[in-house]
Design an enzyme around this catalytic site. Structure first.
Site, PDB file in Angstrom:
ATOM      1  N   LYS A 195      -6.627 -17.064  -2.933  1.00  0.00           N
ATOM      2  CA  LYS A 195      -5.984 -15.931  -3.611  1.00  0.00           C
ATOM      3  C   LYS A 195      -5.960 -16.161  -5.120  1.00  0.00           C
ATOM      4  O   LYS A 195      -6.224 -15.243  -5.906  1.00  0.00           O
ATOM      5  CB  LYS A 195      -4.549 -15.755  -3.085  1.00  0.00           C
ATOM      6  CG  LYS A 195      -4.499 -15.193  -1.674  1.00  0.00           C
ATOM      7  CD  LYS A 195      -3.084 -15.219  -1.114  1.00  0.00           C
ATOM      8  CE  LYS A 195      -3.078 -14.683   0.319  1.00  0.00           C
ATOM      9  NZ  LYS A 195      -1.806 -14.835   1.011  1.00  0.00           N
TER      10      LYS A 195
ATOM     11  N   GLN B 212       4.005 -17.371   1.097  1.00  0.00           N
ATOM     12  CA  GLN B 212       3.048 -17.684   2.157  1.00  0.00           C
ATOM     13  C   GLN B 212       3.771 -18.095   3.447  1.00  0.00           C
ATOM     14  O   GLN B 212       4.650 -18.952   3.418  1.00  0.00           O
ATOM     15  CB  GLN B 212       2.106 -18.813   1.691  1.00  0.00           C
ATOM     16  CG  GLN B 212       0.987 -19.132   2.649  1.00  0.00           C
ATOM     17  CD  GLN B 212       0.017 -17.983   2.866  1.00  0.00           C
ATOM     18  OE1 GLN B 212      -0.301 -17.233   1.958  1.00  0.00           O
ATOM     19  NE2 GLN B 212      -0.454 -17.827   4.089  1.00  0.00           N
TER      20      GLN B 212
ATOM     21  N   ASP C  79       2.779  -7.980  -0.369  1.00  0.00           N
ATOM     22  CA  ASP C  79       2.384  -8.222   1.024  1.00  0.00           C
ATOM     23  C   ASP C  79       2.777  -7.048   1.921  1.00  0.00           C
ATOM     24  O   ASP C  79       2.306  -6.927   3.046  1.00  0.00           O
ATOM     25  CB  ASP C  79       3.042  -9.506   1.555  1.00  0.00           C
ATOM     26  CG  ASP C  79       2.059 -10.669   1.655  1.00  0.00           C
ATOM     27  OD1 ASP C  79       0.842 -10.408   1.685  1.00  0.00           O
ATOM     28  OD2 ASP C  79       2.502 -11.828   1.712  1.00  0.00           O
TER      29      ASP C  79
END
Length: 294
Positions: free
Chosen positions: A52, A96, A119
């Site tokens: 990312k 994460q 997200d």
């Protein structure tokens, strides 16, 4: 059979984003800034967050990686999230998953400012998505929609079967495929571990989206001729190679691809799209912030 090439499509999207960023720089504007929080040393998570960060560099975004030890307490992580929420320089950030056992994942996701939740996991954003309002769509479902749209896969009036009901893929996909518009307007059946006779249901499907995490689960006899097959599964399977493993999806690709009209490969299908759409969501977060500040 046509391959839904996520690798190529993700590259196309990154090039489009690079052009937008280059224009921002020419105009003397601030470029988007994405932060990623990782707790602990999970190998797969570190690789994923690393890719990312690389993707951010590639398109000209700023990026920050916040690494915390696996012993981090819930209170410490929540404090860090508060700091990121208040940092005006950061447009969007992700935490994460999975998180260590001592941390309540739901509490953490709830603590993220919905306007920075690129997200798309915060209940406010999930609710907006369910109500067809403009919001951050979770990156993997967003990537699937983008693939269907760019390859012109017809979804209107089709029967879509989703295998798996996770909050990250299965459930949002079932909502999105049934929404008004394109891709959407299909009739959706959501199946899961308690669904009886799954094969009977999948053989009636025009579109199958599987996010189960069981290698080679979907066999050719479970798929009708001409079906569209989207494989979200990613499992490391041990082998004798130098790496010691290979990546396998939920679909028995060699056999199912002979019957499918469109199919995603693993790797190189949905995976690269997830990161591209995270970048797209970060761009959206920056635009929305500009609109709020005008």
């Amino acid at each position: 059979m046509q391959l839904l090439d996520g690798k190529k499509t993700a590259e196309d999207i990154k090039v489009e984003i690079m052009k937008d960023v280059s224009q921002m720089k020419k105009n003397g504007e601030k470029v988007p800034h994405l932060a990623a929080v990782i707790v602990g040393n999970d190998g797969a998570s570190l690789t994923y967050v690393g890719s990312k960060v690389k993707a951010c560099e590639r398109v000209g975004f700023e990026s920050t990686m916040v690494r915390l030890p696996s012993t981090t307490s819930e209170a410490e992580l929540l404090k860090k999230i508060r700091q990121l929420n208040e940092d005006d320089n950061i447009d969007g950030f992700i935490v994460q998953l999975p998180l260590p056992k001592q941390i309540d994942t739901q509490k953490v996701l709830m603590a993220i400012d919905p306007s920075k939740d690129v997200d798309g996991f915060h209940p406010e954003n999930f609710g907006k998505m369910a109500l067809d309002m403009t919001t951050f769509i979770p990156a993997t479902p967003f990537g699937i929609l983008e693939l269907l749209e760019r390859y012109g896969v017809e979804t209107k009036g089709k029967h879509t079967v989703v295998i798996g009901r996770s909050h990250i893929v299965g459930r949002p996909m079932s909502i999105l495929m049934g929404r008004k518009g394109f891709p959407g307007n299909s009739t959706v059946t959501l199946t899961h571990s308690y669904t009886k006779n799954i094969a009977q249901i999948t053989t009636q499907a025009d579109i199958i989206i599987t996010a189960l995490g069981v290698p080679n689960y979907l066999k050719a006899e479970m798929v009708k001729d001409g079906a569209v097959v989207i494989d979200v599964g990613i499992t490391r399977v041990s082998d004798e190679s130098e790496k010691g493993y290979h990546i396998t999806g939920d679909v028995d690709f060699d056999n199912v691809s002979k019957k499918a009209s469109f199919i995603t490969p693993v790797p190189g299908g949905v995976g690269p799209m997830t990161i591209a759409m995270l970048l797209k969501n970060t761009l959206l977060a920056r635009e929305q912030k500009r609109e709020r500040n005008q």
